[in-house]
Motif scaffolding. Structure first.
Motif, mmCIF file in Angstrom:
data_model
loop_
_atom_site.group_PDB
_atom_site.id
_atom_site.type_symbol
_atom_site.label_atom_id
_atom_site.label_comp_id
_atom_site.label_asym_id
_atom_site.label_seq_id
_atom_site.Cartn_x
_atom_site.Cartn_y
_atom_site.Cartn_z
ATOM 1 N N SER A 74 56.430 28.853 4.107
ATOM 2 C CA SER A 74 55.391 28.803 3.081
ATOM 3 C C SER A 74 54.426 29.960 3.282
ATOM 4 O O SER A 74 53.765 30.022 4.325
ATOM 5 C CB SER A 74 54.635 27.474 3.169
ATOM 6 N N PRO A 75 54.316 30.851 2.313
ATOM 7 C CA PRO A 75 53.362 31.955 2.447
ATOM 8 C C PRO A 75 51.925 31.470 2.648
ATOM 9 O O PRO A 75 51.172 32.056 3.427
ATOM 10 C CB PRO A 75 53.495 32.719 1.133
ATOM 11 N N ALA A 76 51.550 30.390 1.986
ATOM 12 C CA ALA A 76 50.188 29.870 2.133
ATOM 13 C C ALA A 76 49.945 29.371 3.557
ATOM 14 O O ALA A 76 48.879 29.614 4.126
ATOM 15 C CB ALA A 76 49.942 28.746 1.123
ATOM 16 N N MET A 77 50.922 28.691 4.125
ATOM 17 C CA MET A 77 50.783 28.195 5.494
ATOM 18 C C MET A 77 50.681 29.359 6.478
ATOM 19 O O MET A 77 49.867 29.340 7.394
ATOM 20 C CB MET A 77 51.974 27.308 5.866
ATOM 21 N N LYS A 78 51.481 30.387 6.262
ATOM 22 C CA LYS A 78 51.430 31.558 7.142
ATOM 23 C C LYS A 78 50.065 32.234 7.041
ATOM 24 O O LYS A 78 49.471 32.596 8.053
ATOM 25 C CB LYS A 78 52.541 32.543 6.792
ATOM 26 N N THR A 79 49.543 32.384 5.832
ATOM 27 C CA THR A 79 48.246 33.019 5.616
ATOM 28 C C THR A 79 47.128 32.233 6.287
ATOM 29 O O THR A 79 46.271 32.803 6.969
ATOM 30 C CB THR A 79 47.956 33.163 4.110
ATOM 31 N N GLU A 80 47.121 30.921 6.119
ATOM 32 C CA GLU A 80 46.083 30.080 6.711
ATOM 33 C C GLU A 80 46.147 30.098 8.235
ATOM 34 O O GLU A 80 45.123 30.127 8.909
ATOM 35 C CB GLU A 80 46.181 28.642 6.198
ATOM 36 N N THR A 81 47.350 30.090 8.780
ATOM 37 C CA THR A 81 47.515 30.123 10.232
ATOM 38 C C THR A 81 47.047 31.461 10.781
ATOM 39 O O THR A 81 46.361 31.518 11.805
ATOM 40 C CB THR A 81 48.981 29.861 10.610
ATOM 41 N N GLU A 82 47.391 32.529 10.093
ATOM 42 C CA GLU A 82 46.958 33.851 10.523
ATOM 43 C C GLU A 82 45.428 33.938 10.497
ATOM 44 O O GLU A 82 44.814 34.477 11.423
ATOM 45 C CB GLU A 82 47.564 34.919 9.621
ATOM 46 N N TYR A 83 44.803 33.379 9.484
ATOM 47 C CA TYR A 83 43.339 33.374 9.398
ATOM 48 C C TYR A 83 42.730 32.576 10.554
ATOM 49 O O TYR A 83 41.765 33.007 11.177
ATOM 50 C CB TYR A 83 42.899 32.794 8.047
ATOM 51 N N PHE A 84 43.304 31.408 10.851
ATOM 52 C CA PHE A 84 42.825 30.545 11.937
ATOM 53 C C PHE A 84 42.866 31.283 13.275
ATOM 54 O O PHE A 84 41.901 31.289 14.037
ATOM 55 C CB PHE A 84 43.693 29.280 11.976
ATOM 56 N N ILE A 85 43.991 31.941 13.543
ATOM 57 C CA ILE A 85 44.154 32.699 14.789
ATOM 58 C C ILE A 85 43.201 33.899 14.803
ATOM 59 O O ILE A 85 42.561 34.180 15.823
ATOM 60 C CB ILE A 85 45.622 33.151 14.971
ATOM 61 N N ALA A 86 43.088 34.596 13.681
ATOM 62 C CA ALA A 86 42.213 35.773 13.600
ATOM 63 C C ALA A 86 40.754 35.397 13.861
ATOM 64 O O ALA A 86 40.028 36.157 14.523
ATOM 65 C CB ALA A 86 42.356 36.451 12.241
ATOM 66 N N GLN A 87 40.319 34.272 13.358
ATOM 67 C CA GLN A 87 38.942 33.834 13.592
ATOM 68 C C GLN A 87 38.709 33.534 15.075
ATOM 69 O O GLN A 87 37.654 33.839 15.613
ATOM 70 C CB GLN A 87 38.611 32.612 12.734
ATOM 71 N N ALA A 88 39.688 32.945 15.721
ATOM 72 C CA ALA A 88 39.576 32.655 17.156
ATOM 73 C C ALA A 88 39.519 33.952 17.962
ATOM 74 O O ALA A 88 38.782 34.048 18.946
ATOM 75 C CB ALA A 88 40.736 31.783 17.611
ATOM 76 N N VAL A 89 40.270 34.945 17.541
ATOM 77 C CA VAL A 89 40.227 36.258 18.198
ATOM 78 C C VAL A 89 38.845 36.883 17.986
ATOM 79 O O VAL A 89 38.232 37.394 18.925
ATOM 80 C CB VAL A 89 41.339 37.188 17.655
ATOM 81 N N LYS A 90 38.354 36.821 16.767
ATOM 82 C CA LYS A 90 37.079 37.438 16.406
ATOM 83 C C LYS A 90 35.918 36.928 17.254
ATOM 84 O O LYS A 90 35.051 37.694 17.645
ATOM 85 C CB LYS A 90 36.795 37.182 14.923
ATOM 86 N N VAL A 91 35.920 35.639 17.562
ATOM 87 C CA VAL A 91 34.824 35.064 18.358
ATOM 88 C C VAL A 91 35.133 35.054 19.855
ATOM 89 O O VAL A 91 34.360 34.528 20.646
ATOM 90 C CB VAL A 91 34.426 33.647 17.862
ATOM 91 N N GLY A 92 36.268 35.617 20.243
ATOM 92 C CA GLY A 92 36.578 35.782 21.653
ATOM 93 C C GLY A 92 37.186 34.575 22.347
ATOM 94 O O GLY A 92 37.183 34.491 23.565
ATOM 95 N N ILE A 93 37.744 33.650 21.574
ATOM 96 C CA ILE A 93 38.347 32.449 22.165
ATOM 97 C C ILE A 93 39.726 32.749 22.754
ATOM 98 O O ILE A 93 40.097 32.221 23.793
ATOM 99 C CB ILE A 93 38.431 31.317 21.119
ATOM 100 N N ILE A 94 40.486 33.599 22.060
ATOM 101 C CA ILE A 94 41.822 33.986 22.535
ATOM 102 C C ILE A 94 41.984 35.499 22.382
ATOM 103 O O ILE A 94 41.191 36.148 21.701
ATOM 104 C CB ILE A 94 42.949 33.252 21.767
ATOM 105 N N GLN A 95 43.018 36.034 22.991
ATOM 106 C CA GLN A 95 43.266 37.470 22.952
ATOM 107 C C GLN A 95 43.976 37.883 21.668
ATOM 108 O O GLN A 95 44.735 37.113 21.081
ATOM 109 C CB GLN A 95 44.099 37.898 24.153
ATOM 110 N N GLU A 96 43.757 39.124 21.280
ATOM 111 C CA GLU A 96 44.336 39.656 20.054
ATOM 112 C C GLU A 96 45.866 39.704 20.093
ATOM 113 O O GLU A 96 46.526 39.673 19.058
ATOM 114 C CB GLU A 96 43.776 41.051 19.765
ATOM 115 N N SER A 97 46.434 39.749 21.283
ATOM 116 C CA SER A 97 47.896 39.815 21.397
ATOM 117 C C SER A 97 48.562 38.603 20.728
ATOM 118 O O SER A 97 49.673 38.718 20.198
ATOM 119 C CB SER A 97 48.320 39.899 22.860
#
Length: 61
Positions: A10-33
């Protein structure tokens, strides 16, 4: 048990998951890798579930 790469179908599921991970990276919770692995298709389903749990636990502190 074999690890399979995450493929939501599902493209929508992929987009939402990518956003969720990107936000966690942005605030320093997980690494960008982790985001890069999701984007390039090497993220396994098991790892993605583990990341979700880690992000939720770290946000609640």
């Amino acid at each position: 048990m074999t690890n399979t790469n995450w493929n939501p179908g599902s493209p929508a599921m992929k987009t939402e998951t990518e956003y969720f991970i990107a936000q966690a990276v942005k605030v320093g919770i997980i690494q960008e890798s982790h985001l890069k692995d999701l984007q390039n298709g090497t993220m396994t389903t098991d790892r993605l579930i583990g990341l979700q749990i880690t992000i939720q636990q770290r946000r609640s502190k």
